[in-house]
Design an enzyme around this catalytic site. Structure first.
Site, PDB file in Angstrom:
ATOM      1  N   LEU A  16      40.592   9.455  16.981  1.00 17.28           N
ATOM      2  CA  LEU A  16      40.331   9.952  18.329  1.00 17.28           C
ATOM      3  C   LEU A  16      39.916  11.414  18.339  1.00 17.28           C
ATOM      4  O   LEU A  16      39.127  11.832  19.177  1.00 17.28           O
ATOM      5  CB  LEU A  16      41.575   9.765  19.210  1.00 17.28           C
ATOM      6  CG  LEU A  16      41.963   8.328  19.561  1.00 17.28           C
ATOM      7  CD1 LEU A  16      43.286   8.318  20.321  1.00 17.28           C
ATOM      8  CD2 LEU A  16      40.875   7.671  20.401  1.00 17.28           C
ATOM      9  N   GLY A  19      42.140  18.409  15.389  1.00 17.54           N
ATOM     10  CA  GLY A  19      42.376  19.770  15.844  1.00 17.54           C
ATOM     11  C   GLY A  19      42.746  20.670  14.689  1.00 17.54           C
ATOM     12  O   GLY A  19      42.683  20.283  13.517  1.00 17.54           O
ATOM     13  N   ALA A  22      46.373  19.169  13.652  1.00 17.63           N
ATOM     14  CA  ALA A  22      46.690  17.739  13.627  1.00 17.63           C
ATOM     15  C   ALA A  22      45.437  16.905  13.848  1.00 17.63           C
ATOM     16  O   ALA A  22      44.401  17.402  14.294  1.00 17.63           O
ATOM     17  CB  ALA A  22      47.731  17.413  14.699  1.00 17.63           C
ATOM     18  N   ASP A 133      47.701  27.419  26.571  1.00 11.99           N
ATOM     19  CA  ASP A 133      46.397  27.023  26.033  1.00 11.99           C
ATOM     20  C   ASP A 133      45.752  25.974  26.934  1.00 11.99           C
ATOM     21  O   ASP A 133      45.405  24.885  26.493  1.00 11.99           O
ATOM     22  CB  ASP A 133      46.540  26.494  24.607  1.00 11.99           C
ATOM     23  CG  ASP A 133      45.202  26.417  23.878  1.00 11.99           C
ATOM     24  OD1 ASP A 133      44.303  27.212  24.205  1.00 11.99           O
ATOM     25  OD2 ASP A 133      45.049  25.565  22.993  1.00 11.99           O
TER      26      ASP A 133
END
Length: 464
Positions: A16, A19, A22, A133
């Protein structure tokens, strides 16, 4: 990158996203015939204990909050190589970044989305958490309606890996956030990072959604120089300008206040600042732990426990700074500071929490209790009624505001009924006699309390 065949009991279908810390896989649960998102700590960070703990903290935080406006966590696990993973609810509607990549979102829809994002961030603030964030990639959607409507589905706040508890979010914290959406103070390792940093991020999201040139959040241009799209109410620009002010003290105090200001601007002059309820609010739902961590539920202002010494045993009265309260029978209190509220000297303003178990009050919805805060900075910018209007509970049903005079204070009192969690939350505010300060009291009465419990408690609040 080769996809693993399985992670724990889940069959992996596809990647999916990836980052900095992760990667997220789409998994399928054969037993339950459902899909989940599985977030796995990146291999290059697996031996960094600080990053590993941050990864686990995010999952624990989301699990603890367990709110419909946040991505929910179903469980934690560990790969054979020792890397942890978190099993999350799958946001099958993609992200706000994905939707913006398809072109501008219609202005009415964009305004509604911004309000929904603010409501999700307000959940975090009620629990004393700063996200730090807020970007389009961290706003997700779970489909609840046919495709085609950019606003279809529930809005979810995700990726709390950079989030910090308010009590730990100031002083020597690591620089964190995304340029263009990150508040200026997040560049200063010694600065206080509180709910107003997220207000800045909400303002930047608003510019991304509503500016005439949406390809950039305009990180180097003042909001006054940014032209809004046709159809954006003029008063909305003023809300975004305040939200993205360079100085935190010039911004809205928290996400709930930002949302109220946005709704007021959209409604136009002469309208009361009532937040338009979501589909959830029509069901009068509220999370079971919706009370802020030692703070005002509707106010999104947190109290950092222990700011003025240890908990004291039950007694007739308790004093914290200039505030003295009469304690109901069986209650004790703990001194605190009012996180998110700062005086002219830059220090948090005083507060206290009282309850049969004051340090457990925020975590246990079965406990009655009260939060008391004193703020000169709030009195300088608004009235008691205006302050309470900023602290609405959009998922509860308010009774009409009333006034009562107790111990020399003219109190404005609003009671909220909720069908889950704490059934009754009472918000009250007044001006402290002889001082240019607003005194605020949030009360969750005992289940068997009489009709005069609230007024009796207010009569016991004294300010020197």
């Amino acid at each position: 990158m080769t996809a693993p065949a399985r992670i724990g009991p889940y069959r992996i279908e596809r990647l999916l996203g990836v980052g900095s810390f992760a990667m997220v896989w789409l998994g399928y649960d054969d037993a339950l015939d459902s899909r989940v998102a599985i977030k796995v700590l990146a291999e290059n960070w697996s031996h960094d204990l600080r990053v590993r703990e941050r990864f686990l903290d995010e999952a624990r935080l989301l699990r603890r909050l367990d709110h419909e406006r946040l991505v929910r966590v179903h469980g934690l696990g560990e790969l054979p190589d020792g890397r942890p993973y978190a099993v999350l609810a799958w946001a099958d509607g993609g992200s706000l970044r994905d939707r913006l990549a398809g072109g501008p979102i219609p202005v009415p829809t964009a305004l509604r989305l911004l309000g929904e994002v603010a409501a999700g961030v307000a959940v975090l603030h009620r629990h004393g958490v700063v996200h730090r964030d807020l970007t389009p990639g961290n706003v997700l959607f779970r489909s609840t309606a046919p495709a085609g409507d950019p606003a279809a589905g529930e809005v979810l706040i995700a990726d709390l890996g950079l989030a910090k508890a308010l009590a730990a979010a100031s002083g020597l914290t690591a620089r964190a956030g995304t340029p263009g959406y990150m508040a200026p103070e997040q560049d200063d390792p010694l600065a206080v990072v509180d709910t107003r940093a997220d207000v800045f991020g909400l303002g930047r999201l608003g510019l991304r959604l509503l500016a005439a040139h949406p390809d950039s959040p305009h990180p180097d241009r003042p909001p006054a120089a940014v032209r809004m799209r046709d159809g954006v109410p003029a008063r909305v620009a003023a809300v975004l300008r305040r939200a993205t002010a360079h100085r935190p003290t010039d911004r809205h105090p928290d996400a709930a206040a930002f949302r109220v200001a946005l709704e007021r601007a959209v409604a136009g002059p002469g309208n009361l600042p009532a937040v338009r309820p979501s589909r959830r609010a029509h069901r009068f739902r509220v999370a079971g732990a919706a009370l802020v961590a030692l703070a005002a539920v509707g106010g999104v202002v947190g109290a950092e426990a222990g700011g003025e010494g240890p908990r004291r045993p039950a007694s007739a009265t308790y004093t914290s700074g200039p505030v003295t309260v009469a304690l109901p029978a069986g209650w004790s209190a703990t001194g605190a500071t009012w996180a998110g509220q700062y005086g002219a000297d830059g220090r948090p303003e005083p507060a206290l929490v009282m309850s049969p178990q004051p340090r457990q009050w925020a975590a246990d919805p079965g406990l009655p209790g009260a939060f008391v805060g004193l703020s000169a900075s709030t009195a300088a910018r608004t009235t008691p009624a205006g302050f309470l209007a900023e602290r609405t509970h959009s998922d509860c049903v308010p009774a009409p505001a009333r006034s009562t005079r107790r111990a020399g204070v003219e109190w404005t009192v609003v009671a909220y009924r909720c069908d889950r969690g704490r059934p009754l939350i009472v918000e009250s505010a007044g001006l402290a006699p002889g001082r240019a300060a607003l005194v605020y009291v949030q009360i969750v009465p005992p289940a068997d309390a009489g009709a005069d419990f609230v007024d009796t408690l207010l009569a016991g609040v004294r300010v020197r």
